[in-house]
Design a protein around this motif. Structure first.
Motif, PDB file in Angstrom:
ATOM      1  N   SER A  44     -13.941  -2.860   6.797  1.00  0.00           N
ATOM      2  CA  SER A  44     -14.052  -3.032   5.355  1.00  0.00           C
ATOM      3  C   SER A  44     -14.561  -4.428   5.028  1.00  0.00           C
ATOM      4  O   SER A  44     -14.150  -5.411   5.640  1.00  0.00           O
ATOM      5  N   GLN A  45     -15.460  -4.499   4.047  1.00  0.00           N
ATOM      6  CA  GLN A  45     -16.014  -5.788   3.626  1.00  0.00           C
ATOM      7  C   GLN A  45     -15.210  -6.406   2.490  1.00  0.00           C
ATOM      8  O   GLN A  45     -15.549  -7.474   2.003  1.00  0.00           O
ATOM      9  N   LEU A  46     -14.146  -5.733   2.067  1.00  0.00           N
ATOM     10  CA  LEU A  46     -13.331  -6.227   0.955  1.00  0.00           C
ATOM     11  C   LEU A  46     -12.461  -7.392   1.414  1.00  0.00           C
ATOM     12  O   LEU A  46     -11.922  -7.376   2.518  1.00  0.00           O
ATOM     13  N   GLN A  47     -12.341  -8.394   0.548  1.00  0.00           N
ATOM     14  CA  GLN A  47     -11.551  -9.578   0.852  1.00  0.00           C
ATOM     15  C   GLN A  47     -10.605  -9.862  -0.317  1.00  0.00           C
ATOM     16  O   GLN A  47     -10.856  -9.421  -1.438  1.00  0.00           O
ATOM     17  N   LYS A  76      -4.716  -8.274   2.272  1.00  0.00           N
ATOM     18  CA  LYS A  76      -5.373  -7.311   3.149  1.00  0.00           C
ATOM     19  C   LYS A  76      -4.781  -7.447   4.543  1.00  0.00           C
ATOM     20  O   LYS A  76      -4.656  -8.553   5.068  1.00  0.00           O
ATOM     21  N   LYS A  77      -4.393  -6.304   5.119  1.00  0.00           N
ATOM     22  CA  LYS A  77      -3.847  -6.295   6.472  1.00  0.00           C
ATOM     23  C   LYS A  77      -4.445  -5.080   7.182  1.00  0.00           C
ATOM     24  O   LYS A  77      -4.017  -3.958   6.971  1.00  0.00           O
ATOM     25  N   GLY A  78      -5.476  -5.325   7.977  1.00  0.00           N
ATOM     26  CA  GLY A  78      -6.188  -4.221   8.622  1.00  0.00           C
ATOM     27  C   GLY A  78      -6.920  -3.411   7.567  1.00  0.00           C
ATOM     28  O   GLY A  78      -7.700  -3.940   6.785  1.00  0.00           O
ATOM     29  N   SER A  79      -6.650  -2.112   7.517  1.00  0.00           N
ATOM     30  CA  SER A  79      -7.261  -1.279   6.479  1.00  0.00           C
ATOM     31  C   SER A  79      -6.332  -1.102   5.284  1.00  0.00           C
ATOM     32  O   SER A  79      -6.684  -0.419   4.325  1.00  0.00           O
ATOM     33  N   MET A  80      -5.157  -1.719   5.322  1.00  0.00           N
ATOM     34  CA  MET A  80      -4.203  -1.622   4.222  1.00  0.00           C
ATOM     35  C   MET A  80      -4.497  -2.735   3.223  1.00  0.00           C
ATOM     36  O   MET A  80      -4.506  -3.912   3.574  1.00  0.00           O
ATOM     37  N   THR A  92      -0.736  -0.273  -3.213  1.00  0.00           N
ATOM     38  CA  THR A  92      -1.148  -0.468  -1.827  1.00  0.00           C
ATOM     39  C   THR A  92      -1.779   0.825  -1.355  1.00  0.00           C
ATOM     40  O   THR A  92      -1.151   1.883  -1.416  1.00  0.00           O
ATOM     41  N   ARG A  93      -3.027   0.756  -0.908  1.00  0.00           N
ATOM     42  CA  ARG A  93      -3.765   1.934  -0.475  1.00  0.00           C
ATOM     43  C   ARG A  93      -4.605   1.579   0.753  1.00  0.00           C
ATOM     44  O   ARG A  93      -4.791   0.424   1.100  1.00  0.00           O
ATOM     45  N   ASN A  94      -5.155   2.621   1.369  1.00  0.00           N
ATOM     46  CA  ASN A  94      -6.113   2.453   2.450  1.00  0.00           C
ATOM     47  C   ASN A  94      -7.413   1.933   1.852  1.00  0.00           C
ATOM     48  O   ASN A  94      -7.724   2.208   0.690  1.00  0.00           O
ATOM     49  N   SER A  95      -8.202   1.214   2.643  1.00  0.00           N
ATOM     50  CA  SER A  95      -9.428   0.615   2.118  1.00  0.00           C
ATOM     51  C   SER A  95     -10.434   1.666   1.658  1.00  0.00           C
ATOM     52  O   SER A  95     -11.312   1.365   0.857  1.00  0.00           O
ATOM     53  N   SER A  96     -10.310   2.924   2.116  1.00  0.00           N
ATOM     54  CA  SER A  96     -11.238   3.966   1.691  1.00  0.00           C
ATOM     55  C   SER A  96     -11.010   4.379   0.244  1.00  0.00           C
ATOM     56  O   SER A  96     -11.844   5.055  -0.342  1.00  0.00           O
TER      57      SER A  96
END
Length: 185
Positions: A44-47, A76-80, A92-96
């Motif tokens: 994921s490119q989200l920061q 952000k912790k991994g994809s969480m 709190t959600r998955n990055s998708s």
């Protein structure tokens, strides 16, 4: 290569459970990389600090795929990903489930869950009659006697015609011809 000399066994051989744990980790890494390649995953490119939209459940055909009010990523912790909207709503959600939006001013309107119900302004005589008019050819009450002759085509223009909006054509209604010998009053 066996040269006939005796081998000296190591003094501290690796215990069986440690060798099994190592081979288990290696095989799990192989399975994970295989799955990631075939699922075309990418990091994921989200920061933290990015503004994002969150997917929402589809309630009807007019529901948009993403909630229109943006959130700000705070962790952000991994994809969480943990995101916050304003000072109160934290998710709190998955990055998708997130979609990055371009930077810009935050909307200042209230959320539909947070907003008070809208109230129509009170009626005042200076504002004119209310705009709840029946469609042409329909009566408001059923206590009036039915007319034996068909009602004339409306003589006054409808509110749609007065406002310049084209209205749909209305069907002209007549009494049935087989009942013309009877008195319907």
């Amino acid at each position: 290569m066996n040269i006939g000399l005796p081998n000296i066994a190591p003094v501290n051989p690796t215990p069986l459970h440690a060798r099994l744990a190592h081979s288990d980790n290696v095989s799990k890494q192989k399975m994970a990389s295989y799955a990631n390649i075939h699922r075309h995953t990418s990091p994921s490119q989200l920061q933290p600090g990015d503004r994002v939209l969150v997917k929402q459940r589809k309630k009807n055909t007019l529901t948009t795929p993403f909630h229109p009010r943006p959130y700000t990523i705070i962790q952000k912790k991994g994809s969480m990903i943990t995101a916050q909207r304003g000072d109160q709503h934290l998710i709190t959600r998955n990055s998708s489930h997130f979609k990055q939006v371009q930077p810009g001013p935050l909307p200042e309107d209230e959320d539909e869950e947070d907003a008070p119900p809208s109230v129509a302004p009170p009626y005042t005589p200076s504002s004119g009659p209310p705009q709840y008019l029946p469609s042409p050819g329909r009566r408001l009450s059923t206590t009036q006697p039915a007319a034996a002759t068909p009602s004339p085509v409306r003589a006054t223009p409808s509110t749609a015609e007065m406002s310049g909006i084209a209205s749909r054509p209305a069907r002209q209604r007549h009494a049935p011809t087989h009942l013309k010998d009877y008195d319907l009053t």
